[in-house]
Structure formats: C-alpha cells, structure tokens
Design a protein around this motif. Structure first.
Motif, PDB file in Angstrom:
ATOM      1  N   ARG A  37       1.967  -9.867  13.735  1.00  0.00           N
ATOM      2  CA  ARG A  37       0.499  -9.820  13.792  1.00  0.00           C
ATOM      3  C   ARG A  37      -0.067 -11.101  14.382  1.00  0.00           C
ATOM      4  NH1 ARG A  37      -4.236  -7.599  11.758  1.00  0.00           N
ATOM      5  NH2 ARG A  37      -3.148  -5.775  10.957  1.00  0.00           N
ATOM      6  N   ARG A 152       2.841  -4.044   2.901  1.00  0.00           N
ATOM      7  CA  ARG A 152       1.664  -3.301   3.313  1.00  0.00           C
ATOM      8  C   ARG A 152       0.665  -4.271   3.940  1.00  0.00           C
ATOM      9  NH1 ARG A 152       3.153  -1.159  -1.772  1.00  0.00           N
ATOM     10  NH2 ARG A 152       1.916  -2.791  -2.801  1.00  0.00           N
ATOM     11  N   ILE A 153      -0.230  -3.750   4.763  1.00  0.00           N
ATOM     12  CA  ILE A 153      -1.246  -4.597   5.378  1.00  0.00           C
ATOM     13  C   ILE A 153      -2.156  -5.167   4.287  1.00  0.00           C
ATOM     14  CG2 ILE A 153      -3.221  -4.634   6.956  1.00  0.00           C
ATOM     15  CD1 ILE A 153      -0.564  -4.380   8.365  1.00  0.00           C
ATOM     16  N   TYR A 154      -2.452  -6.452   4.396  1.00  0.00           N
ATOM     17  CA  TYR A 154      -3.392  -7.063   3.466  1.00  0.00           C
ATOM     18  C   TYR A 154      -4.807  -6.608   3.842  1.00  0.00           C
ATOM     19  CZ  TYR A 154       0.329 -10.414   2.174  1.00  0.00           C
ATOM     20  OH  TYR A 154       1.492 -11.003   1.732  1.00  0.00           O
ATOM     21  N   GLU A 155      -5.322  -5.616   3.143  1.00  0.00           N
ATOM     22  CA  GLU A 155      -6.679  -5.153   3.416  1.00  0.00           C
ATOM     23  C   GLU A 155      -7.720  -5.986   2.678  1.00  0.00           C
ATOM     24  OE1 GLU A 155      -6.840  -1.005   2.537  1.00  0.00           O
ATOM     25  OE2 GLU A 155      -5.543  -0.452   4.215  1.00  0.00           O
ATOM     26  N   GLU A 156      -7.360  -6.470   1.504  1.00  0.00           N
ATOM     27  CA  GLU A 156      -8.235  -7.340   0.723  1.00  0.00           C
ATOM     28  C   GLU A 156      -7.412  -8.513   0.216  1.00  0.00           C
ATOM     29  OE1 GLU A 156     -11.178  -7.281  -3.246  1.00  0.00           O
ATOM     30  OE2 GLU A 156     -10.051  -5.486  -2.664  1.00  0.00           O
ATOM     31  N   ALA A 181      -8.837  -9.316   6.976  1.00  0.00           N
ATOM     32  CA  ALA A 181      -8.935  -8.744   5.629  1.00  0.00           C
ATOM     33  C   ALA A 181     -10.272  -9.094   4.985  1.00  0.00           C
ATOM     34  CB  ALA A 181      -7.796  -9.255   4.753  1.00  0.00           C
ATOM     35  N   ARG A 182     -10.660  -8.303   3.994  1.00  0.00           N
ATOM     36  CA  ARG A 182     -11.829  -8.620   3.183  1.00  0.00           C
ATOM     37  C   ARG A 182     -11.460  -9.734   2.201  1.00  0.00           C
ATOM     38  NH1 ARG A 182     -11.127  -3.255   2.398  1.00  0.00           N
ATOM     39  NH2 ARG A 182     -10.789  -3.574   0.152  1.00  0.00           N
TER      40      ARG A 182
END
Length: 296
Positions: A37, A152-156, A181-182
């Motif tokens: 990424r 997993r993708i760090y969404e928060e 990410a949030r």
C-alpha cells in the motif's frame, strides 16, 4: 503548540523482525500488505544464535549434508519461503543477542517502522509479548507495530490519548501512516474519589470538560484541517486498556495507536505501565510510538 502537518507521509522502509516461527506469520502478512500500500521497501531480519562448535564424527557426511554455514542456510530457507510473495523483500540474517541485533539493523537500514509478532495468545484473554518484544519496545526510536490479527484493511484506527506531547506525536503518526482510515480519538478519564461521580451533575461536567480538552488537543495537533475535521472523539470513564479493548471488540477495529512513555527513566529497559497493559489486552494490532521517534 504542536507543529502543524499538512500532508501524509508514508514509511519508506518497513523492517519485519521475525523468529521464523508460525506466530510471526501474521506479522509477515501485515508487513507485506502495508509495504504494498505504501510502495515501501521491505526488509526482513531474523537473528540466529552463534553456531555451536563442530563435533567430530568418525563418518564423513555426504556432500549434500555440508551446508556453507547456519546463517547461509537460514537465508536460503527464507528466500525459498518468500518466493511468490508479490513484493520484493530484502533478507538480513544477524548473529548475536536479538534486541541489539534488531536495533542495529533498524538503524543501518534507516527503518521507519518495525513490524513483529507476539509470543502467543490466550483465547479470549491476554496476549503474551515475549521477552524480545518486551525489551525491544522501550528502546526503538521508530514506531513498532505488534501484529495480532489477520491483515484486513485498517478501515478505522483508534488512537489512545492522555493529551500529552507524546500522545500528540502518536496521533500525528497515525494520521500520516493511515490517511486512508477513519481516526477515532479515545481518552479514558478517572477521578481520585469515585463517590463524586454520583453527586449531581459531576459526571456530566467532568465529561464536558474532558471533551473540551480533547477538542483543544486535536486543534493543536500536527494535522491537516481535513484530518482534524474527520476525527471522532470519545471521552469515557474507566481504565484506558479496558475501554480500548471494549471499543475494538465492539466496533471491529483492528488497530490501536498509543504513545510509549513512562516516568521510570531512561534506565528502564522493559515496557511497562499503560502501554504494556494495552499491548497485552487489545484484541487487535497495536502501533507503539516511542517518545524518541525522530521521524514519527
């Protein structure tokens, strides 16, 4: 007032520290995901003990049983295991004491982030860090990511704060590394005499005052206006490690970012205090940002 930061800056070099056991597989997967990424250079380091003295044998070993040396054999095995991983990985095999060797490689390779794993986890209980991580965390000068979960993708991203300069450094690091990410800022507050919580509007007044402190903290942090405006702020009563565990578990958050600092002085060579309790109890990955981080 903290220095302003208007742009994101991803790590350029990620160092994966592994003992080649299965418990570090998630750290490998996570470091690969982040390196892709960030388009970052990925360096893997493992430390081997000094080779034992050769034992004499009356029977000469066949040619295929004569490896050039343990270090070379480990490096060869690593390159075999990493074939087809989808991202170039540079391998470093070091000799000596693990913590000193990892610190040396991190410095020589100009690492911006160290990724490693845990010793083992107790189902629905504590995560055991192992002596290497316990001693490494207080000594590093760059952030160290303890990988526990599948990548997993760090969404928060949850950021724990005590409103200190060290916590501001942790918040700005989270904003730089995980701009995709949030961000949620969590402060756990406790009062010296719990009986006051039941008196009139004391709880609400204390919460309101702490929320104003959170807003002031974010307003002074090294963030862009867009990042600052997107932060969710939580102030809750209770020990930080318990609140962090509950929020990550309830909301499905895979990463918490915390500052690593204590009042024990520079001679303290083991991680302690709140940071260690968070590392042991958080049900997801933990990014530990040291107070000495020069690039964080």
């Amino acid at each position: 007032m903290f220095e302003r930061l208007m742009t994101s800056e991803y790590p350029k070099t990620v160092l994966l520290a592994t003992d080649l056991s299965s418990r570090c597989d998630r750290a490998l997967d996570r470091s690969l995901q982040l390196a892709r990424r960030w388009n970052a250079r990925l360096v893997l380091v493992t430390v081997v003990e000094p080779e034992p003295a050769a034992r004499e044998s009356a029977v000469e070993a066949p040619t295929w049983r004569r490896p050039p040396g343990r270090t070379s054999a480990v490096e060869l095995q690593l390159r075999r295991d990493l074939q087809g991983c989808g991202h170039p990985i540079e391998v470093r095999v070091a000799d000596g004491e693990p913590v000193a060797a990892i610190l040396d490689v991190a410095k020589s390779e100009h690492a911006d982030l160290i990724v490693t794993g845990i010793a083992r986890d107790e189902t629905f209980g504590r995560y055991l860090l192992g002596s290497t991580v316990d001693r490494l965390a207080p000594q590093v000068e760059v952030p160290i990511l303890i990988a526990k979960t599948r990548p997993r993708i760090y969404e928060e991203v949850l950021v724990g704060t005590d409103f200190s300069a060290y916590a501001a450094n942790a918040l700005s690091t989270a904003a730089r590394y995980f701009s995709f990410a949030r961000l949620t800022l969590l402060h756990g507050w406790q009062v010296p005499f719990a009986g006051f919580l039941d008196k009139g509007e004391f709880r609400e007044d204390w919460r309101a005052e702490t929320l104003r402190a959170s807003e002031a903290f974010v307003g002074q942090a090294a963030l862009s206006d867009e990042q600052r405006g997107g932060i969710k702020m939580l102030v809750e009563h209770g020990p930080p490690e318990m609140l962090i565990h509950a929020y990550m578990q309830d909301q499905g958050v895979d990463l918490v970012v915390v500052a690593a600092h204590s009042g024990k002085g520079v001679l303290d060579r083991r991680l302690g205090g709140t940071a260690k309790r968070i590392l042991e109890t958080a049900p997801g990955d933990v990014l530990l940002v040291p107070q000495r981080a020069s690039r964080a």
